[in-house]
Every structure is written in structure tokens, then in C-alpha cells.
Design a protein around this motif. Sequence first.
Motif, short mmCIF file in Angstrom:
data_model
loop_
_atom_site.label_atom_id
_atom_site.label_comp_id
_atom_site.label_asym_id
_atom_site.label_seq_id
_atom_site.Cartn_x
_atom_site.Cartn_y
_atom_site.Cartn_z
N VAL A 1 11.28 53.71 8.72
CA VAL A 1 11.43 55.07 9.23
C VAL A 1 11.53 55.12 10.75
O VAL A 1 12.02 56.10 11.30
CB VAL A 1 10.33 56.03 8.72
CG1 VAL A 1 10.41 56.19 7.21
CG2 VAL A 1 8.94 55.57 9.12
N ASP A 2 11.06 54.05 11.43
CA ASP A 2 11.19 54.03 12.88
C ASP A 2 10.86 52.64 13.42
O ASP A 2 10.12 51.90 12.77
CB ASP A 2 10.23 55.05 13.54
CG ASP A 2 10.86 55.75 14.74
OD1 ASP A 2 11.77 55.16 15.36
OD2 ASP A 2 10.44 56.87 15.06
N VAL A 3 11.42 52.31 14.56
CA VAL A 3 11.09 51.06 15.27
C VAL A 3 10.92 51.41 16.72
O VAL A 3 11.74 52.15 17.28
CB VAL A 3 12.24 50.02 15.16
CG1 VAL A 3 11.84 48.70 15.84
CG2 VAL A 3 12.64 49.76 13.72
N MET A 4 9.85 50.93 17.34
CA MET A 4 9.63 51.27 18.76
C MET A 4 8.70 50.26 19.44
O MET A 4 7.97 49.55 18.75
CB MET A 4 9.04 52.66 18.88
CG MET A 4 7.67 52.81 18.27
SD MET A 4 7.12 54.52 18.29
CE MET A 4 8.28 55.24 17.13
N PRO A 5 8.74 50.22 20.77
CA PRO A 5 7.76 49.39 21.48
C PRO A 5 6.36 49.91 21.19
O PRO A 5 6.15 51.13 21.10
CB PRO A 5 8.11 49.59 22.95
CG PRO A 5 9.52 50.08 22.97
CD PRO A 5 9.69 50.87 21.71
N ALA A 6 5.40 49.01 21.07
CA ALA A 6 4.05 49.41 20.71
C ALA A 6 3.44 50.37 21.72
O ALA A 6 2.67 51.25 21.38
CB ALA A 6 3.17 48.17 20.56
N LYS A 7 3.84 50.20 22.99
CA LYS A 7 3.16 51.03 24.00
C LYS A 7 3.57 52.50 23.95
O LYS A 7 2.90 53.33 24.54
CB LYS A 7 3.33 50.43 25.40
CG LYS A 7 4.74 50.25 25.87
CD LYS A 7 4.70 49.65 27.28
CE LYS A 7 6.00 48.94 27.55
NZ LYS A 7 6.07 47.96 28.53
N VAL A 8 4.65 52.83 23.24
CA VAL A 8 5.00 54.25 23.14
C VAL A 8 4.58 54.85 21.80
O VAL A 8 4.83 56.02 21.51
CB VAL A 8 6.51 54.49 23.38
CG1 VAL A 8 6.92 53.96 24.75
CG2 VAL A 8 7.37 53.90 22.28
#
Lengths: 110, 270
Positions: free
Chosen positions: B227-234
Amino acid sequence: MNINTEKKNEVIICHIDGDININTSPQLRKAFEEFVEKDMKKIIVDFSSVSYIDSSGLATFIELLQRLKKSGGSFRICSMNQKVKNIFEVTKLHKIFEIFDTQSSAENNF
Amino acid sequence: MSENVSKEEPIISLKNVSKYFQDKKTIDNVSLDIYRGETFVIMGCSGSGKSTMVRLMTGILKPDEGSIFIKGKDIAKISSEELDEVRKTFGMLFQYSALLDSLTVEENVALPIKEHAKLADEIIDIIIKMKLSLVGLRGYEKYYPSQISGGMRKRVGLARAIALDPDIVFYDEPTSGLDPVVGGAIDKLIKELSEKLLITSVVITHDMQSVFNIADRVAMIHKGRIVDVMPAKVLNNSSNPYIQQFINGRPNGPIDFFKEDINIEEIFGL
Ligand SMILES: Nc1ncnc2c1ncn2[C@@H]1O[C@H](COP(=O)(O)OP(=O)(O)O)[C@@H](O)[C@H]1O
Ligand SMILES: [Mg+2]
């Protein structure tokens, strides 16, 4: 991997060409065994043509160190590239080996 | 690590991967790129398809649709010999891949080495000592799994996973069954090993603390879909309602725990 050895006075200089990995490290071990059997006491291993060493390779060097310690010999490593140096450093093995930047500095006072 | 990676060739690349069990689409059209050296976490609830994802990426299962490229090779299409070669470069720490209780710590770590390589026993012994010291278990060679704690057993599993100098390590729920402190120690070790040994780590988890501890990038999986992929810090600032619900552990939201479409007649065979 190829191993070429040359003798300079009583120092054996061992040039390794290629990766030291699980397939090639037994060959290196054999060469080291010969050095120890022939009672060579001073060995320099030239890493200038080595781009990778795996754990079996590192283990082979540790074993050589153990054997030379018993026989009163010693060995030096020279001319590692940065990547190979990092491998020795993360495993903290740079602390137990004598590592030199160049072959001539390794030959000095050996 | 998480930024500026898009120009590189991914070390793992999934393209439109689907997997069915019976008629149920368990993995649904997943596309994903994982880059060299990153710690990539796939998080999701129980039953969302996480373990199936690792089994696909490690070649244990074959996809019904799509391709899985590891270092440029489509592992669903290569011969089983070639797949074995690729798998030699993997380390795996699986949820239920327990240690063998009848073997000592050192014998457990030696297993993959003996399976894959013809090395002298003296060399294997030295490798085992190196690996055990990397996971902080020097001196435990002769212990049996029953004589050490759960956290230590995980460390032995980790030593076994890195025995053959893998360039990718897959972890399925590495902190499950551990208390938060021991889990945190395992996370720290995973992170350290990844960084020191330049390993690409793929970690499957539902442990949020673990996600924040180790991830460079995170993918959220729900019902077999990413459902989503993102950098951990965001992650904390994500407005994605699935992410929000998951990281805050809220019972209400788009992730439904109780199926609303259940057919009560069917349950009782009426
Ligand atoms: N070998 C299998 N045969 C049939 N169904 C399976 C199999 N493996 C997993 N499943 C089903 O696929 C879904 C996802 O499982 P899994 O990947 O283990 O989820 P997770 O690891 O996220 O808990 C679950 O509904 C599970 O029951
Ligand atoms: Mg699972």
C-alpha cells in the motif's frame, strides 16, 4: 586465483592474483602449508591484485598466523586496496596482522 | 542510504508479482525495488502476506505471475542449479527456522558451511569463532540451544545466517517472541552487521519498534498488496491511513481485523 612466489634473501614474497573465496582459499592454504613445512620463517603476502577476501580466506590467514607463532616465524601483508582493508577492519583482524602499505615498506627491517 | 538510490540497479526487483494459494490471491501484483546496502522493512499485520513475500524472494516459492530479479537474474526462470548458486549468496533467519537442539552452537553455525563448501575442519572452526564473536557469543561454542536464552539463540541463528558471507540477508520476524530489551539488542545487531558487512537486509516484521530501530525504507503490505513505500524517517508524518493505523496500533481504520463480509450461514454449514 593465482599464487606466485619469489624468494628474496630469506623472505618469501607471495603475490596473490584474484579473489580469495571459499573456492580458492583451499589452494592458498596448501601454499601456506608448504611454507610452514619448509620452515620458512618470513613471509610477505602481496594483496595488490586481490579485490575480495571472504571469511574462509580470513580464516586461512588466521591459521597461518597460528602456525607461524608456533614455529617462530612471522608474516606481513602489504598493498591492500581500501575495500579489502575494510574487511579486515570490520572483523578487527587488522589488529592481529602486520599490515603495510607497500611491499618495500613490508620488506624493511623484516 | 534511502535517498539517491533510484539511479542504481536494484539488487532485488519484483515486477507485478502475484501468488495464489488455492484460488486466493495472497500476493497481489507487487512491484518493489530493493537497493544494495539498504535495510528494507516490509511491515504488515498477521496474514497480510509477509512470509509469503520472503519465500518468493528467496525462491522457496515461485510466483504465479510476474518476475523476481535478484542481481539481474529472474529466479523464477533459472535452473535449480543456478537458483542454488544465487541462494548461496543469501542468509536467512526465519521465524520458525529454529536451531537443531541436538547440535551444539558451533555445530549449528557449521551446518551451512559444511553443506556448501569443502573446507578443512580447522578452517571451519576459525570461521565459526569469527562469526560467533561478530554476534557477541564468543565462548559459547560448546553450549546446546537449550542451555542459552532466547535472545542468544537468535544470535546463533544470525551467526548461522552470515556464515557464508551473504550479500543479502532475509529476516522473518527476527524479534518475535523476544522481550523489548532483547528485541532491541537483536535490532542493533542486525543494523550493525548490515552496515559493517555491507549486507542488504530485508526484514519482515509487525514489530513497530523494530521498524523504527532498523529500517532505511519501509513498505507496508496489506492483504497481499503493497500500500505504500517510504523512507523510515518520514513514516511518522505519513498521511497514508494504513500507515497511520498500523504505526499507532489503532483498532479502527482501513485495516479491518474482523471481516465484515463473513457469511454466518457458511460458518455453521447452513
Ligand atoms: N502454503 C500455503 N498454503 C495455503 N495458504 C497459505 C500458505 N502460506 C500462507 N498462506 C496464507 O496466505 C496468507 C498470508 O500468509 P503469510 O504470508 O504467512 O502472512 P504473514 O507472514 O504476513 O502473517 C494467510 O492467509 C495464510 O493463511
Ligand atoms: Mg509470517
